[in-house]
Write an enzyme that holds these catalytic residues in place. Structure first.
Site, PDB file in Angstrom:
ATOM      1  N   ASP A 270       5.844  59.853 -42.107  1.00  0.00           N
ATOM      2  CA  ASP A 270       4.921  60.709 -41.383  1.00  0.00           C
ATOM      3  C   ASP A 270       5.429  60.813 -39.948  1.00  0.00           C
ATOM      4  O   ASP A 270       5.659  59.782 -39.307  1.00  0.00           O
ATOM      5  CB  ASP A 270       3.529  60.053 -41.399  1.00  0.00           C
ATOM      6  CG  ASP A 270       2.409  61.051 -41.543  1.00  0.00           C
ATOM      7  OD1 ASP A 270       2.375  61.995 -40.744  1.00  0.00           O
ATOM      8  OD2 ASP A 270       1.570  60.872 -42.443  1.00  0.00           O
TER       9      ASP A 270
ATOM     10  N   ASP B 293       2.640  65.779 -39.045  1.00  0.00           N
ATOM     11  CA  ASP B 293       1.198  65.827 -38.821  1.00  0.00           C
ATOM     12  C   ASP B 293       0.826  67.062 -37.991  1.00  0.00           C
ATOM     13  O   ASP B 293       1.499  67.386 -37.005  1.00  0.00           O
ATOM     14  CB  ASP B 293       0.814  64.548 -38.055  1.00  0.00           C
ATOM     15  CG  ASP B 293      -0.676  64.309 -38.007  1.00  0.00           C
ATOM     16  OD1 ASP B 293      -1.255  64.045 -39.068  1.00  0.00           O
ATOM     17  OD2 ASP B 293      -1.252  64.376 -36.900  1.00  0.00           O
TER      18      ASP B 293
ATOM     19  N   GLU C 112       2.121  69.658 -42.281  1.00  0.00           N
ATOM     20  CA  GLU C 112       0.690  69.619 -42.575  1.00  0.00           C
ATOM     21  C   GLU C 112       0.055  70.833 -41.903  1.00  0.00           C
ATOM     22  O   GLU C 112       0.075  70.941 -40.670  1.00  0.00           O
ATOM     23  CB  GLU C 112       0.035  68.342 -42.032  1.00  0.00           C
ATOM     24  CG  GLU C 112      -1.423  68.253 -42.475  1.00  0.00           C
ATOM     25  CD  GLU C 112      -2.345  67.466 -41.547  1.00  0.00           C
ATOM     26  OE1 GLU C 112      -3.447  67.112 -41.991  1.00  0.00           O
ATOM     27  OE2 GLU C 112      -1.990  67.246 -40.378  1.00  0.00           O
TER      28      GLU C 112
ATOM     29  N   HIS D 235      -5.448  61.818 -47.780  1.00  0.00           N
ATOM     30  CA  HIS D 235      -6.253  60.785 -47.130  1.00  0.00           C
ATOM     31  C   HIS D 235      -7.316  61.360 -46.205  1.00  0.00           C
ATOM     32  O   HIS D 235      -7.988  60.597 -45.517  1.00  0.00           O
ATOM     33  CB  HIS D 235      -5.327  59.852 -46.344  1.00  0.00           C
ATOM     34  CG  HIS D 235      -4.630  60.567 -45.225  1.00  0.00           C
ATOM     35  ND1 HIS D 235      -3.698  61.564 -45.450  1.00  0.00           N
ATOM     36  CD2 HIS D 235      -4.765  60.486 -43.888  1.00  0.00           C
ATOM     37  CE1 HIS D 235      -3.293  62.032 -44.289  1.00  0.00           C
ATOM     38  NE2 HIS D 235      -3.921  61.406 -43.323  1.00  0.00           N
ATOM     39  N   ASP D 236      -7.433  62.674 -46.163  1.00  0.00           N
ATOM     40  CA  ASP D 236      -8.423  63.313 -45.284  1.00  0.00           C
ATOM     41  C   ASP D 236      -9.537  64.010 -46.051  1.00  0.00           C
ATOM     42  O   ASP D 236     -10.516  64.454 -45.441  1.00  0.00           O
ATOM     43  CB  ASP D 236      -7.742  64.360 -44.396  1.00  0.00           C
ATOM     44  CG  ASP D 236      -6.798  63.738 -43.380  1.00  0.00           C
ATOM     45  OD1 ASP D 236      -7.097  62.629 -42.892  1.00  0.00           O
ATOM     46  OD2 ASP D 236      -5.767  64.355 -43.077  1.00  0.00           O
TER      47      ASP D 236
END
Ligand code: NOJ
Length: 538
Positions: A102, A204, A267, A328-329
């Site tokens: 990430d 990200d 992302e 994960h969000d």
């Protein structure tokens, strides 16, 4: 003429996201770590995935659980050491798995030395590395931009009497991507990890990097309703998705291309038509701008059919698609669509055209875990309580077996385990030939066996009601996918779809080898893949 991308590992492979805090704890502190991941690599090989992406593992005060980075080129002791990381790279590669990290370039932690310097005085050389602005004439924030985690996006600094901008927590100050030194510094970070052998980055909030140079107010969102997260009150037209961002993405891609066979994943939560811009002019941007459409689409066959077509139609020539079912969000897919449809969703993900990204635990049907108020860890939920934005419930420990703490840790885990973890775990699902885990394995194996599923074209077929029907085909042949998104049985008349063959896989795992006659019947919540019998393939 197939696009050149189709031979790349990131196009043909299946990606698997690991949230390191919750995958496997090896050192007994209740938080997952790198040694734990190494220990579980055989499981991932057995599952059949090709690459793992790790959410952040870098030194961090953990205000946003690692998405607040204090050192881009280190490993947080919670997760292990740099030696552990090197061992993970070697072990993953030795097992035939790619490793994706990430990259969080939009913001650092407020504990990052860059920010500590930047904050120290108005004339510090790093002052311009972040977004500092004078107060508005009334002394308030410089403009109306909101933090995604609640409240103003601006934090006042008493000492230097300016505000810094933060798209997320105040402890996550946004870097100034208009500053060439910031760009150069982050590109050096990328090279550091690429030289270590990582196979790419998931970047990200890549669409946030550049902000309006005039810092204009964002306009109100006319569709805002009470109950929505407060930042949705404004349209972020001046604080995100600025045209200059695409130049940065192209620069990042050039860094990626200094190395062999690496991938840049972005992302991006944007409508499809804007999302596809991140492939870049001449496909010189992200190879995979994450397509999150399935995370929020109403689970209805007609809606999904339209969405898939819209995405396919929007792709620039030669661009390789991708699909994401969980992360994960967002709430777990098994809770969004229900356990029965979670199997259909798995079949959809692994039969659509494009790179599939799985989220750890979805392959065992993990559900959203209820989090009591005193168990909340997520800063989003803490800042904006009670409207369902909390992300802890999709970040709970992986359920490996029925021992205490589900085989995740010898200690109390940092987040609660699912109440049903003694039943719904890898050890229990392994021997059950019809379990969702074995369905995932079979789907991944079939995708590898059939070139049509790996890189064939997508052709929608007319259907109505709860039936989602499409074909994946290439010059060699064709595979039919029929998914029943409803609870009632449906049937398809085989002449109308013109396909001869047998059921290669049913989501119920009990019809393999069944010849398809004049009619293909599906039970409620069933999906099937129909293709030439393995023996028919010469
Ligand atoms: C997106 C990440 O996926 C999310 O978990 C994080 O909170 C924000 N970016 C801020 O970094």
């Amino acid at each position: 003429m197939p696009s050149p991308a189709i031979t790349s590992w990131w196009a043909l492979g299946v990606l698997y996201q690991i949230y390191p805090r919750s995958f496997q704890d090896a050192d007994g502190d209740g938080v997952g770590d790198l040694k734990g991941i190494i220990a579980r690599l055989p499981y991932l090989v057995d599952l059949g995935v090709d690459a793992i992406w790790l959410s952040p593992i870098f030194p961090s005060p953990m205000a946003d659980f690692g998405y607040d980075i204090a050192d881009y080129v280190g490993i947080d002791p919670l997760f292990g050491t740099m030696d552990d990381f090197d061992a993970l790279v070697a072990a993953a590669h030795g097992a035939g798995l790619k490793l994706i990290l990430d990259l969080v370039p939009n913001h650092t932690s407020d504990q990052h030395p860059w920010f500590i310097e930047s904050r120290s005085s108005r004339d510090n050389p790093k002052r311009d590395w972040y977004l500092w602005r004078d107060p508005a004439p009334d002394g308030g924030p410089p403009n109306n931009w909101l933090s995604e985690f609640g409240g103003s996006g601006w934090q006042y600094d008493e000492r230097t009497q300016q505000y810094h901008y933060h798209a997320f927590l105040a402890q996550q100050p946004d870097l100034n991507w208009r500053n060439p030194d910031v760009r150069a510094a982050v590109y050096q970070v990328m090279r550091f990890w690429l030289r270590k052998g990582v196979d790419g980055f998931r970047v990200d909030v890549i669409w946030h990097l550049i902000k309006d140079d005039q810092f204009r107010d964002n306009p109100p969102n006319p569709d805002f309703r009470p109950g929505m997260p407060p930042h949705a009150a404004l349209h972020p037209v001046y604080s995100a998705d600025r045209p200059e961002t695409l130049q940065v993405v192209a620069e990042m891609r050039r860094v990626i291309d200094e190395f062999d066979a690496r991938v840049l994943i972005g992302e991006i939560y944007l409508p499809i038509e804007r999302l596809v811009a991140y492939y870049g002019e001449g496909l010189a941007g992200a190879q995979l701008p994450f397509n999150f459409a399935l995370l929020s689409a109403p689970w209805h066959a007609r809606t999904l059919a339209a969405l898939i077509e819209r995405y396919e139609a929007a792709l620039p020539p030669g661009a390789w698609p991708n699909w994401v079912l969980g992360n994960h969000d967002r709430p777990r897919v098994a809770s969004r669509v229900g356990p029965a449809q979670a199997r259909v969703a798995a079949m959809l993900l692994l039969t659509l055209r494009g790179t599939p990204t799985m989220y750890y635990g979805d392959e065992i049907g993990m559900q959203q875990v209820p989090i009591a108020p005193d168990q909340v860890r997520d800063p989003f939920e803490k800042n904006v309580p009670g409207i369902g934005v909390g992300r802890d419930g999709c970040r709970t420990p992986m359920q490996w077996d029925a021992t205490e703490h589900a085989g995740f840790s010898s200690a109390e885990p940092w987040l609660p385990l699912a109440a049903d973890s003694a039943q719904e775990n890898v050890a229990n699902l392994n021997p059950d030939a019809q379990s969702i885990l074995n369905l995932y394995r079979a789907l991944i194996a079939l995708r590898k066996r059939l070139p049509q599923l790996a890189h064939g074209d997508y052709a929608p077929l007319a259907a109505d009601g709860d039936l989602l029907l499409y074909r994946r085909h290439d010059a060699e042949g064709s595979v039919l996918i029929a998914l029943n998104l409803g609870a009632e049985p449906v049937s398809v008349v085989s002449e109308t779809i013109g396909l001869d063959g047998e059921i290669l896989l049913s989501t119920a795992m009990d019809r393999g080898g069944e010849r398809v006659g004049s009619e293909l019947s599906l039970r409620g919540h069933e999906g099937v893949i129909v293709g030439p019998a393995p023996d028919d393939v010469v």
